[in-house]
Design a protein around this motif. Structure first.
Motif, PDB file in Angstrom:
ATOM      1  N   ARG A   1       0.856  -1.193   0.000  1.00  0.00           N
ATOM      2  CA  ARG A   1       0.000   0.000   0.000  1.00  0.00           C
ATOM      3  C   ARG A   1       0.887   1.236   0.000  1.00  0.00           C
ATOM      4  N   ILE A   2       0.535   2.198  -0.799  1.00  0.00           N
ATOM      5  CA  ILE A   2       1.252   3.486  -0.780  1.00  0.00           C
ATOM      6  C   ILE A   2       0.220   4.551  -0.430  1.00  0.00           C
ATOM      7  N   GLU A   3       0.338   5.081   0.772  1.00  0.00           N
ATOM      8  CA  GLU A   3      -0.613   6.098   1.215  1.00  0.00           C
ATOM      9  C   GLU A   3      -0.460   7.367   0.372  1.00  0.00           C
TER      10      GLU A   3
ATOM     11  N   ALA B   1       0.005  10.521   1.006  1.00  0.00           N
ATOM     12  CA  ALA B   1       1.106  11.462   1.285  1.00  0.00           C
ATOM     13  C   ALA B   1       2.406  10.951   0.667  1.00  0.00           C
ATOM     14  N   GLU B   2       2.641   9.633   0.772  1.00  0.00           N
ATOM     15  CA  GLU B   2       3.860   9.068   0.210  1.00  0.00           C
ATOM     16  C   GLU B   2       3.810   9.080  -1.319  1.00  0.00           C
ATOM     17  N   ALA B   3       2.645   8.760  -1.881  1.00  0.00           N
ATOM     18  CA  ALA B   3       2.510   8.781  -3.341  1.00  0.00           C
ATOM     19  C   ALA B   3       2.782  10.182  -3.881  1.00  0.00           C
ATOM     20  N   GLU B   4       2.252  11.185  -3.174  1.00  0.00           N
ATOM     21  CA  GLU B   4       2.428  12.566  -3.646  1.00  0.00           C
ATOM     22  C   GLU B   4       3.880  13.016  -3.475  1.00  0.00           C
ATOM     23  N   ARG B   5       4.516  12.553  -2.396  1.00  0.00           N
ATOM     24  CA  ARG B   5       5.935  12.893  -2.203  1.00  0.00           C
ATOM     25  C   ARG B   5       6.779  12.314  -3.349  1.00  0.00           C
ATOM     26  N   GLN B   6       6.473  11.060  -3.683  1.00  0.00           N
ATOM     27  CA  GLN B   6       7.207  10.429  -4.783  1.00  0.00           C
ATOM     28  C   GLN B   6       6.899  11.121  -6.117  1.00  0.00           C
ATOM     29  N   ALA B   7       5.640  11.556  -6.279  1.00  0.00           N
ATOM     30  CA  ALA B   7       5.259  12.226  -7.525  1.00  0.00           C
ATOM     31  C   ALA B   7       6.029  13.526  -7.710  1.00  0.00           C
ATOM     32  N   VAL B   8       6.176  14.279  -6.623  1.00  0.00           N
ATOM     33  CA  VAL B   8       6.914  15.548  -6.723  1.00  0.00           C
ATOM     34  C   VAL B   8       8.371  15.280  -7.063  1.00  0.00           C
ATOM     35  N   ARG B   9       8.957  14.261  -6.420  1.00  0.00           N
ATOM     36  CA  ARG B   9      10.357  13.927  -6.710  1.00  0.00           C
ATOM     37  C   ARG B   9      10.515  13.541  -8.187  1.00  0.00           C
TER      38      ARG B   9
END
Ligand code: SF4
Length: 188
Positions: A3-5, A7-15
């Motif tokens: 599971r990718i919550e 907040a983590e998905a969005e953090r990875q998306a920005v990176r």
């Protein structure tokens, strides 16, 4: 499946968006086929270092850059910052264009001049390098737009980033990046 919550998905998306923007800046067309564009991605503690450097310039610069404190707040709300900069030297001086747009009689006279540190950036700059920077910035902004990542080009980030020697460039512009329900970079 992991599971990718959100907040983590969005953090990875920005990176990932910052990386793809850096790639766009690299592949953007360069005048005379020569490339002096440099990029750097900042996140985590380096965002606070950048914001603090911007605030430390407020007393000295706020008469010219009244938005610098507000921009520092934007950096604190960003998930990452992409820096894009260029050096200003003429390209192919052995085969000079000598256009005169820099205010010198030609590239040779430009090269003979001392580089001078200004309030924010270092000059003089060959027009072709500034064109490259503009094209690279536009290409990066287009990628961010297509990826739906909120962003804004900030001169004030670039001046602080140069002070911190994040990039050895004559001019630097910064993009704070964010994924949230409302862009923190507009209507501030
Ligand atoms: S802007 Fe100046 S340095 Fe650049 S090509 Fe023209 S004369 Fe040469």
């Amino acid at each position: 499946m992991a599971r990718i919550e959100s907040a983590e998905a969005e953090r990875q998306a920005v990176r990932l968006a910052a990386q793809l923007m850096a790639a766009a800046a690299r592949t953007a067309p360069k005048t005379r086929g020569m490339d002096s564009v440099q990029t750097l991605i900042l996140d985590g503690e380096e965002l606070e270092q950048l914001a603090a450097a911007m605030e430390s310039q407020m007393e000295e610069k706020s008469h010219r850059l009244p938005f610098i404190g507000r921009d520092a707040g934007s950096v604190r709300k960003a998930a990452a910052v992409l820096l894009i900069g260029v050096t200003g030297e003429p390209k192919k001086p052995q085969d000079p264009i000598n256009c005169g747009a820099c205010g010198y009689d030609g590239c040779g006279q430009f090269l003979a001049a001392e580089k001078a540190e200004g309030e924010d950036f270092r000059g003089p700059l060959c027009m072709f390098q500034t064109m490259d920077l503009g094209i690279a910035l536009g290409s990066a902004a287009k990628v961010a737009s297509e990826l739906n990542v909120d962003n804004r080009m900030m001169f004030s980030i670039g001046t602080a980033a140069r002070k911190l020697r994040f990039l050895d460039c004559d001019v630097v512009i910064g993009f704070p990046l964010s994924v949230s329900g409302k862009s923190p970079f507009f209507d501030r």
